[in-house]
Design an enzyme around this catalytic site. Structure first.
Site, PDB file in Angstrom:
ATOM      1  N   ASP A 200      25.202 -77.605 -14.595  1.00  0.00           N
ATOM      2  CA  ASP A 200      24.875 -76.171 -14.575  1.00  0.00           C
ATOM      3  C   ASP A 200      26.200 -75.352 -14.370  1.00  0.00           C
ATOM      4  OD1 ASP A 200      23.321 -73.843 -14.433  1.00  0.00           O
ATOM      5  OD2 ASP A 200      21.657 -75.061 -14.061  1.00  0.00           O
ATOM      6  N   HIS A 273      24.027 -72.363 -19.616  1.00  0.00           N
ATOM      7  CA  HIS A 273      24.189 -72.903 -18.272  1.00  0.00           C
ATOM      8  C   HIS A 273      25.460 -73.932 -18.357  1.00  0.00           C
ATOM      9  CE1 HIS A 273      20.997 -70.941 -15.912  1.00  0.00           C
ATOM     10  NE2 HIS A 273      20.189 -71.484 -16.988  1.00  0.00           N
ATOM     11  N   GLU A 336      17.251 -70.397 -21.177  1.00  0.00           N
ATOM     12  CA  GLU A 336      17.963 -69.362 -20.633  1.00  0.00           C
ATOM     13  C   GLU A 336      19.376 -69.379 -21.359  1.00  0.00           C
ATOM     14  OE1 GLU A 336      16.211 -68.477 -16.281  1.00  0.00           O
ATOM     15  OE2 GLU A 336      17.865 -70.083 -16.391  1.00  0.00           O
TER      16      GLU A 336
HETATM   17  C1  ACM Z   1      14.130 -72.766 -15.681  1.00  0.00           C
HETATM   18  O1  ACM Z   1      13.973 -72.688 -14.448  1.00  0.00           O
HETATM   19  N1  ACM Z   1      15.499 -72.187 -15.975  1.00  0.00           N
HETATM   20  C2  ACM Z   1      14.005 -74.109 -16.377  1.00  0.00           C
END
Ligand code: ACM
Ligand code: ZN
Length: 542
Positions: A200, A273, A336
């Protein structure tokens, strides 16, 4: 007087014969069918195990159980060469049992009989047996010499084939011992997938030999946030944080998980991410500059560019990943991912033209499909957060649904389109949110409340789904994101007992839901967790 006596007799009869009025059994997840019988089986040093056929894996499962109980029992349960008359545990494979994870467990005063279709079922029967034994069975010292198991007949199999739990080891690194302990605890509750969120913005946690800077740079950040991300101004602790698992360590985790019938799902996040990677290899994004592994939480705009060199990097990484993790599915994130950089990046715009794509959403879809094709060439398939649907998705992918606010309609469409879906909705399956409202006894957590009862009452099959579309909901998963979870003990507090409710959502029939009964069983069941020294939330006892 006579009348009072006969009423008392009827009541006693009901108590002793009605399986619904259960005695002291605290099995979680609740078995499909269970009838309590009278009496008990007593396990002592004269008890023998009889295996009716020699199956290497069954023997391994039984030997692991024998080694486990040897510590608290202070004696070994030996094998019998021939079928004893009584006083034994008989274990056999029975292919008449349909479900490959299902089992039969029959305890009478004379013997214990376990039958299952596969070694997995034998393992689950032994977990149930462990829960039927006195909790002292979890102790690290020898206690008593005779161990009573209540007489019972159980016929059991899971509702869903995928029962999962995700631990985010990127936001806060967790030592290997924490992963091993999770494998112990999850398998005790018949959860069969352990998803590791390995990468991440805040850290990269898996050794990739071809790219050493992932270990040297991406695995470390200079500090962590303290307080809530919404606090103004944000505060930081000034303490360097990080770590990564070597490939050898991860192979050991996989092996340990396999022995507990758990599949590890590794997640390598893309295309978003990715800040931690960009700190080491900034050339992988659209507009390279100096990045740092961020201590901040949120969604970041600098992501992987869609140029060729990014795919080369990701394919190299995934080639090493598939060598470590033998599971059929690899999680590729997909959530995201802002499109702001792609919109103004000449190389991404060129890609859109070259590939005849309509927009940046289709560019994300191109990204995912290309990675999917690569993993398919390695004999694997992808699983991703539900955003991977956007812009079109190649068949064979599995969706992990998390965006609660999109509603059931969205997921019903995906199921109708034939995609396999794992339900993992933020509300109520994000265990990083508070479990209770007692802020003074609860460690800092993600804002929002997901009480135990809400988890328990969740049904993964949306009401909008009917017919064969229901089959496309293959399971359920809870997630523990670790922005606020600093160590194993903190993780346990957020996980348990909500994971006990999760195990029941994934395993037990919807029709048998009864929260009061669950709490009654939980109170008995957690005596095992007490001896295992699990830091579970005691809020349900209030
Ligand atoms: C998430 O909670 N962004 C998968
Ligand atoms: Zn670009």
């Amino acid at each position: 007087m006579k009348k009072i006596l006969s009423v008392a007799l009827v009541i006693l009869l009901i108590i002793f014969t009605n399986p619904a009025i259960s005695a002291q059994l605290g099995i979680i997840p609740k078995p499909n069918k269970m009838v309590e019988l009278t009496g008990k089986f007593t396990l002592d040093k004269n008890t023998r195990i009889y295996l009716d056929r020699s199956d290497q894996e069954v023997k391994r499962v039984v030997d692991d159980f024998r080694a486990f109980v040897k510590i608290p029992m202070g004696f070994e349960i030996r094998y019998a060469g021939r079928l004893p008359q009584s006083g034994y545990i008989g274990i056999s494979i029975d292919t008449l049992i349909q479900n490959k994870e299902g089992y039969l467990l029959m305890v009478t005063p004379e013997k214990v009989i376990i039958k299952a279709n596969s070694p997995t079922g034998i393992f689950y029967a032994l977990q149930t047996l462990r829960q039927l034994l006195p909790p002292g069975i979890e102790a690290q010292f020898s206690g008593k010499k005779r161990w009573d198991i209540p007489a019972v007949e159980i016929e059991d199999f899971p509702r869903f084939e995928y029962r999962g739990f995700m631990l985010d080891v990127a936001r806060h690194f967790q030592p290997v011992e924490v992963l091993m302990r999770y494998i112990d605890l999850l398998s005790f509750y018949k959860i069969n997938h352990f998803h590791l969120h390995l990468t991440d913005d805040q850290g990269w946690r898996i050794e990739i030999k071809k790219y050493p800077k992932l270990q040297e740079i991406s695995a470390w950040r200079k500090e962590s946030m303290v307080g809530h991300a919404g606090d103004k101004p944000r505060k930081y602790d000034g303490i360097r944080h990080g770590g990564f698992y070597t490939q050898e360590q991860l192979k050991a985790v996989v092996k340990y998980a396999q022995a507990h019938f758990i599949t590890i799902i590794p997640e390598i996040e893309l295309p978003g991410h990715s800040t931690a990677v960009l700190a080491a290899y900034p050339e992988l994004t659209c507009f390279p500059k100096k990045f740092e592994v961020t201590p901040d939480y949120g969604v970041f705009e600098d992501v992987y560019c869609t140029k060729e060199s990014t795919f080369k990097f990701l394919e190299d990484v995934l080639s090493e990943v598939v060598e470590i993790f033998p599971g059929k599915i690899i999680h590729i994130g997909g959530d995201e991912c802002p499109k702001t950089r792609w919109k103004i990046c000449p190389q991404c715009q060129e890609r859109i033209k070259m590939e005849n794509l309509k927009n940046e959403n289709e560019l994300q879809s191109y990204f995912i499909k290309r990675i999917q094709k690569f993993l398919n060439s390695k004999g694997r398939n992808i699983i991703g957060w539900d955003e991977i649907m956007e812009g079109g998705l190649a068949p064979g992918a599995t969706l992990m649904y998390w965006r609660t606010w999109l509603g059931d309609k969205h997921i019903a469409e995906a199921a109708r389109a034939g995609f396999k879906i794992i339900m993992s909705p933020l509300d109520p399956l994000y265990f990083n949110l508070y479990e209770n409202e007692e802020r003074e006894i609860t460690p800092l957590a993600y804002p929002g409340l997901i009480p135990l009862e809400k988890v328990y009452n969740y049904n993964p099959v949306p009401l909008k789904l009917t017919g064969k579309d229901v089959q496309n909901i293959i399971g359920v998963q809870a997630n523990l994101w670790s922005e606020y979870v600093k160590d194993g003990k903190g993780a346990e507090y957020m996980t348990f007992p909500r994971a006990c409710a999760l195990s029941e959502i994934g395993w037990s029939p919807q029709a048998s839901k009864d929260y009061a009964d669950f709490i009654r069983r939980l109170k008995i069941n957690t005596s095992h967790l007490d001896l295992l020294n699990v830091n579970y939330s005691k809020y349900f006892l209030k």
